[in-house]
Design a protein around this motif. Structure first.
Motif, PDB file in Angstrom:
ATOM      1  N   LEU A  65       8.389  -6.463  11.576  1.00  0.00           N
ATOM      2  CA  LEU A  65       9.522  -7.387  11.495  1.00  0.00           C
ATOM      3  C   LEU A  65      10.026  -7.764  12.889  1.00  0.00           C
ATOM      4  O   LEU A  65      10.442  -8.906  13.120  1.00  0.00           O
ATOM      5  CB  LEU A  65      10.647  -6.763  10.670  1.00  0.00           C
ATOM      6  CG  LEU A  65      10.323  -6.492   9.192  1.00  0.00           C
ATOM      7  CD1 LEU A  65      11.497  -5.799   8.518  1.00  0.00           C
ATOM      8  CD2 LEU A  65       9.985  -7.792   8.468  1.00  0.00           C
ATOM      9  N   ILE A  66       9.995  -6.805  13.796  1.00  0.00           N
ATOM     10  CA  ILE A  66      10.432  -7.082  15.170  1.00  0.00           C
ATOM     11  C   ILE A  66       9.516  -8.124  15.806  1.00  0.00           C
ATOM     12  O   ILE A  66       9.970  -9.087  16.434  1.00  0.00           O
ATOM     13  CB  ILE A  66      10.419  -5.795  16.009  1.00  0.00           C
ATOM     14  CG1 ILE A  66      11.366  -4.756  15.402  1.00  0.00           C
ATOM     15  CG2 ILE A  66      10.799  -6.089  17.459  1.00  0.00           C
ATOM     16  CD1 ILE A  66      11.308  -3.407  16.098  1.00  0.00           C
ATOM     17  N   GLY A  67       8.201  -7.939  15.622  1.00  0.00           N
ATOM     18  CA  GLY A  67       7.239  -8.883  16.193  1.00  0.00           C
ATOM     19  C   GLY A  67       7.361 -10.269  15.589  1.00  0.00           C
ATOM     20  O   GLY A  67       7.256 -11.276  16.298  1.00  0.00           O
ATOM     21  N   ILE A  68       7.560 -10.321  14.269  1.00  0.00           N
ATOM     22  CA  ILE A  68       7.726 -11.618  13.594  1.00  0.00           C
ATOM     23  C   ILE A  68       8.931 -12.357  14.161  1.00  0.00           C
ATOM     24  O   ILE A  68       8.873 -13.557  14.462  1.00  0.00           O
ATOM     25  CB  ILE A  68       7.887 -11.405  12.070  1.00  0.00           C
ATOM     26  CG1 ILE A  68       6.592 -10.825  11.481  1.00  0.00           C
ATOM     27  CG2 ILE A  68       8.250 -12.721  11.382  1.00  0.00           C
ATOM     28  CD1 ILE A  68       6.740 -10.351  10.053  1.00  0.00           C
ATOM     29  N   PHE A  69      10.052 -11.629  14.311  1.00  0.00           N
ATOM     30  CA  PHE A  69      11.280 -12.225  14.851  1.00  0.00           C
ATOM     31  C   PHE A  69      11.067 -12.729  16.275  1.00  0.00           C
ATOM     32  O   PHE A  69      11.430 -13.865  16.612  1.00  0.00           O
ATOM     33  CB  PHE A  69      12.411 -11.188  14.809  1.00  0.00           C
ATOM     34  CG  PHE A  69      13.678 -11.631  15.470  1.00  0.00           C
ATOM     35  CD1 PHE A  69      14.530 -12.528  14.842  1.00  0.00           C
ATOM     36  CD2 PHE A  69      14.007 -11.158  16.745  1.00  0.00           C
ATOM     37  CE1 PHE A  69      15.703 -12.945  15.461  1.00  0.00           C
ATOM     38  CE2 PHE A  69      15.171 -11.576  17.368  1.00  0.00           C
ATOM     39  CZ  PHE A  69      16.022 -12.468  16.728  1.00  0.00           C
ATOM     40  N   LEU A  70      10.458 -11.902  17.128  1.00  0.00           N
ATOM     41  CA  LEU A  70      10.244 -12.290  18.526  1.00  0.00           C
ATOM     42  C   LEU A  70       9.303 -13.476  18.655  1.00  0.00           C
ATOM     43  O   LEU A  70       9.550 -14.401  19.430  1.00  0.00           O
ATOM     44  CB  LEU A  70       9.680 -11.096  19.315  1.00  0.00           C
ATOM     45  CG  LEU A  70      10.626  -9.917  19.581  1.00  0.00           C
ATOM     46  CD1 LEU A  70       9.870  -8.762  20.214  1.00  0.00           C
ATOM     47  CD2 LEU A  70      11.788 -10.352  20.467  1.00  0.00           C
TER      48      LEU A  70
ATOM     49  N   ALA B 299       0.827  -1.210   0.000  1.00  0.00           N
ATOM     50  CA  ALA B 299       0.000   0.000   0.000  1.00  0.00           C
ATOM     51  C   ALA B 299       0.860   1.258   0.000  1.00  0.00           C
ATOM     52  O   ALA B 299       0.592   2.215  -0.735  1.00  0.00           O
ATOM     53  CB  ALA B 299      -0.929  -0.004   1.218  1.00  0.00           C
ATOM     54  N   GLY B 300       1.908   1.259   0.820  1.00  0.00           N
ATOM     55  CA  GLY B 300       2.788   2.421   0.894  1.00  0.00           C
ATOM     56  C   GLY B 300       3.532   2.668  -0.403  1.00  0.00           C
ATOM     57  O   GLY B 300       3.619   3.804  -0.879  1.00  0.00           O
ATOM     58  N   VAL B 301       4.076   1.602  -0.992  1.00  0.00           N
ATOM     59  CA  VAL B 301       4.807   1.733  -2.254  1.00  0.00           C
ATOM     60  C   VAL B 301       3.873   2.182  -3.376  1.00  0.00           C
ATOM     61  O   VAL B 301       4.221   3.043  -4.191  1.00  0.00           O
ATOM     62  CB  VAL B 301       5.490   0.387  -2.618  1.00  0.00           C
ATOM     63  CG1 VAL B 301       6.057   0.450  -4.036  1.00  0.00           C
ATOM     64  CG2 VAL B 301       6.602   0.070  -1.631  1.00  0.00           C
ATOM     65  N   SER B 302       2.679   1.613  -3.419  1.00  0.00           N
ATOM     66  CA  SER B 302       1.706   1.978  -4.455  1.00  0.00           C
ATOM     67  C   SER B 302       1.329   3.453  -4.352  1.00  0.00           C
ATOM     68  O   SER B 302       1.261   4.169  -5.361  1.00  0.00           O
ATOM     69  CB  SER B 302       0.448   1.115  -4.341  1.00  0.00           C
ATOM     70  OG  SER B 302       0.749  -0.238  -4.528  1.00  0.00           O
TER      71      SER B 302
ATOM     72  N   GLY C  88       4.078   7.753   5.839  1.00  0.00           N
ATOM     73  CA  GLY C  88       5.149   7.594   6.825  1.00  0.00           C
ATOM     74  C   GLY C  88       4.734   6.685   7.968  1.00  0.00           C
ATOM     75  O   GLY C  88       5.503   5.812   8.386  1.00  0.00           O
ATOM     76  N   VAL C  89       3.513   6.890   8.456  1.00  0.00           N
ATOM     77  CA  VAL C  89       2.997   6.039   9.532  1.00  0.00           C
ATOM     78  C   VAL C  89       2.884   4.588   9.058  1.00  0.00           C
ATOM     79  O   VAL C  89       3.256   3.653   9.775  1.00  0.00           O
ATOM     80  CB  VAL C  89       1.626   6.550  10.018  1.00  0.00           C
ATOM     81  CG1 VAL C  89       0.982   5.546  10.978  1.00  0.00           C
ATOM     82  CG2 VAL C  89       1.773   7.903  10.696  1.00  0.00           C
ATOM     83  N   SER C  90       2.399   4.406   7.822  1.00  0.00           N
ATOM     84  CA  SER C  90       2.225   3.056   7.271  1.00  0.00           C
ATOM     85  C   SER C  90       3.555   2.334   7.129  1.00  0.00           C
ATOM     86  O   SER C  90       3.685   1.165   7.507  1.00  0.00           O
ATOM     87  CB  SER C  90       1.526   3.132   5.910  1.00  0.00           C
ATOM     88  OG  SER C  90       0.228   3.661   6.047  1.00  0.00           O
ATOM     89  N   PHE C  91       4.578   3.035   6.592  1.00  0.00           N
ATOM     90  CA  PHE C  91       5.896   2.414   6.439  1.00  0.00           C
ATOM     91  C   PHE C  91       6.500   2.093   7.800  1.00  0.00           C
ATOM     92  O   PHE C  91       7.106   1.029   7.995  1.00  0.00           O
ATOM     93  CB  PHE C  91       6.838   3.340   5.662  1.00  0.00           C
ATOM     94  CG  PHE C  91       6.716   3.225   4.170  1.00  0.00           C
ATOM     95  CD1 PHE C  91       6.959   2.020   3.522  1.00  0.00           C
ATOM     96  CD2 PHE C  91       6.352   4.317   3.409  1.00  0.00           C
ATOM     97  CE1 PHE C  91       6.843   1.903   2.147  1.00  0.00           C
ATOM     98  CE2 PHE C  91       6.230   4.220   2.029  1.00  0.00           C
ATOM     99  CZ  PHE C  91       6.481   3.004   1.392  1.00  0.00           C
TER     100      PHE C  91
END
Length: 250
Positions: A229-234, A107-110, A219-222
């Motif tokens: 990524l932090i949550g996925i790792f944890l 969504a952010g990139v688009s 900015g908020v979305s990115f």
């Protein structure tokens, strides 16, 4: 069965990971509340802009509200899964975070790639709204709302109205007036109206306003996207450690 010393080394790591993941989940929950707030704000404050862009409006605010609500629910689920120490719940939580990350990234990139196309579309839509202005439909209401809020008149300037059907019968819309004291005769005469109405065009103000707001939202979305990524790792690490600890105790 593994030595007791190894299990004792594993438990502090699990406790530490649980603490971090619960803290993360609470922050993640709070980001859901922020998205909910942004969605409601967008629905209330930017409705006129969205009405101009689309004939049938847009679901963008509802998407933000729905996404925020889902994040709030899964943020609480993440806290529950962490407290329970359930590996399959933690894996499900990690999968959800991955989906949120990918969706927000796309969504952010688009939005960044198509921002110029959006600006062009707004210009065409606004010009069409001015040309077909009747003072009674939703598009006309959106134009009036923008002109009052931004203190502007017409697309480029107030003279844009002279070639419209509405001007020939009614003059410049009342929403262009600086005060509520504009007379019908004044609105039908561009020379007289020049001192009574806003002379700045709305298009540049609208695009600047949208670009500023879209920049904040992007900015908020990115930020939220990469925060996943932090949550996925944890979640993955905690699930693995809990599984290994259970296996070692057998």
């Amino acid at each position: 069965m593994s030595p007791p010393s190894r299990r004792l080394q594993t438990k502090p790591v699990i406790t530490c990971l649980k603490t971090f993941l619960i803290s993360y989940s609470l922050i993640f929950w709070f980001t859901g509340v922020i998205l909910l707030a942004v969605g409601v704000w967008g629905k209330v404050s930017l409705e006129a802009y969205f009405t101009l862009i689309s004939e049938k409006g847009t679901n963008a605010p509802y998407v933000l509200i729905g996404t925020g609500a889902i994040i709030v629910i899964f943020g609480l689920f993440g806290c529950f899964a962490t407290c329970r120490g359930s590996p399959w719940m933690l894996k499900l939580y990690a999968m959800f975070l991955t989906l949120v990350f990918l969706a927000e990234l796309v969504a952010g990139v688009s939005g960044f790639i198509f921002r110029h196309e959006i600006k062009t579309k707004i210009g065409i839509a606004y010009n069409s709204a001015v040309t077909s202005y009747s003072g009674t439909d939703d598009k006309s209401a959106a134009v009036d709302d923008l002109q009052r809020k931004l203190h502007c008149c017409g697309k480029q300037n107030f003279t844009d109205w002279k070639n419209t059907s509405y001007f020939k019968e009614n003059g410049i819309p009342v929403s262009c007036c600086k005060t509520d004291k504009c007379s019908p005769e004044t609105l039908k005469d561009l020379d007289k109206a020049q001192t009574e109405v806003y002379t700045t065009g709305c298009f540049s103000l609208v695009t600047n306003m949208l670009e500023a707001n879209l920049g904040v939202i992007a900015g908020v979305s990115f930020g939220i996207a990469f925060f996943q990524l932090i949550g996925i790792f944890l979640a993955c690490c905690l699930s693995r450690y809990i599984t290994n600890n259970q296996y070692e105790m057998v």
